[in-house]
Enzyme design. Structure first.
Site, short mmCIF file in Angstrom:
data_model
loop_
_atom_site.label_atom_id
_atom_site.label_comp_id
_atom_site.label_asym_id
_atom_site.label_seq_id
_atom_site.Cartn_x
_atom_site.Cartn_y
_atom_site.Cartn_z
CB ALA A 113 -0.93 -0.01 1.21
CG ASP A 154 -0.06 -8.89 -0.26
OD1 ASP A 154 -0.83 -9.85 -0.43
OD2 ASP A 154 0.64 -8.77 0.76
#
Ligand code: MEV
Length: 317
Positions: A113, A154
């Site tokens: 992220a 991810d």
């Protein structure tokens, strides 16, 4: 030339089903968690290239790309340089400030992220458009630095910010058509989970017992495919037992631990429809599937059982 500041964010994630097996090209399902996020802001700063990790009160002067593999801040530096190289620009006179509410080393994709938010913020600052595929490609390069041999799930779920059904090779990414939103409670053991180490341990053990691991990967693949159908059909109750079985299989490959098992048991005792560890394991997070009537009971039970942090999140299309 002084440019206008640019800010970008990216959510956290959890793996619903299929971690570890996904490294061996079986499917997995992951969902974004928007209750937490990483944010990067890029602005003009004369005299070099700087990254500030605000949560750790650290500043890295990366003007001459000084950091080497293993150095603190290396992944941040490389994310900056890869992005500028890709955009065919030279980094100069810039400061990138990074902050995140995503727990670190908890299985929630904080590294991916941060990378996605940095890549988007740098591109925006340079007034360049990047397609999601391009952001995903660049974030995967950072994931390799963090995790060695990542499946890519991810960075993919975080880049697209949608629930995904994912296969690493040959690459398949399908946005999951969620017929009925459902709720997860995420419980953090507070123990840091090192994805790189856990994935390497699994790889070593697999070498010693190839057929057992193959059987486990195949059963996990069946679980994931069954869950995908259940999600598409809105049959949420059906996902619970699949999560429980997935947790049992993850125990068999030694990626659970007492603290994770304790939280999983506490969630089930408090009425969760299903529960399992999520992410690399040996610490980090577990997830529990709940409904409106049980979410608070499960969250409280997790806190009582020692969870250091509890997040309730809705999974929607
Ligand atoms: C990490 O979030 C999930 C693992 O399957 C590793 C990977 O997919 O790269 C354990």
């Amino acid at each position: 030339m002084k440019m206008r500041d640019f800010m970008a964010s990216a959510p956290g994630k959890v793996i619903l089903l299929g971690e570890h097996a996904v490294v061996y090209n079986r499917p997995a399902i992951a969902v974004p968690v928007n209750a937490v996020e990483a944010t990067s802001e890029v602005s003009y700063r004369e005299g070099g290239v700087f990254v500030k990790a605000l949560d750790f009160a650290k500043e890295y002067d990366i003007t001459k790309r000084p950091l080497k593999e293993g150095d603190d801040g290396f992944a941040l530096q490389e994310t900056v340089y890869h992005t500028y190289e890709y955009l065919q620009k030279r980094p100069e006179d810039v400061e990138i400030r990074v902050t995140s509410t995503i727990p670190v080393a908890a299985g929630m994709g904080s590294g991916a992220a941060i990378a996605v938010s940095m890549i988007r913020a740098i591109a925006g600052y340079l007034k360049k458009e990047l397609l999601p595929e391009e952001v995903n490609y660049l974030a995967y390069k950072t994931e390799i630095i963090h995790h060695g041999t990542p499946s890519g799930i991810d960075n993919t779920v975080i880049t697209y910010n949608k629930p995904v059904y994912f296969i690493s090779e040959p690459r398949k990414m399908e946005r999951l058509d969620i017929a009925k939103p459902f709720m997860l409670v995420i419980g953090d053991t507070g123990i840091r989970s090192n994805t790189k180490e856990v994935v390497a341990m699994v790889r070593e053990n697999r070498k010693k017992n190839y057929s057992k691991y193959k059987q486990i990967w195949n059963e996990i693949a069946d679980i994931v495919n069954e869950a995908r159908d259940a999600i598409i059909n809105g049959d949420i109750e059906h996902i619970g037992p699949l999560m429980n079985r997935n947790h049992e299989l993850l125990k068999q490959i030694h990626v659970s631990c007492d603290e994770l098992d304790k939280l999983v048991d506490a969630a089930l005792d408090a009425g969760a429809i299903g529960a399992k560890l999520s992410g690399a394991g040996r610490g980090g997070d577990m997830i529990a599937l709940v409904n409106e009537g049980t979410k608070e009971d499960v969250a409280n039970a997790l806190r009582r059982a020692g969870a250091k942090n509890v997040i309730i999140t809705e999974v929607k299309p």
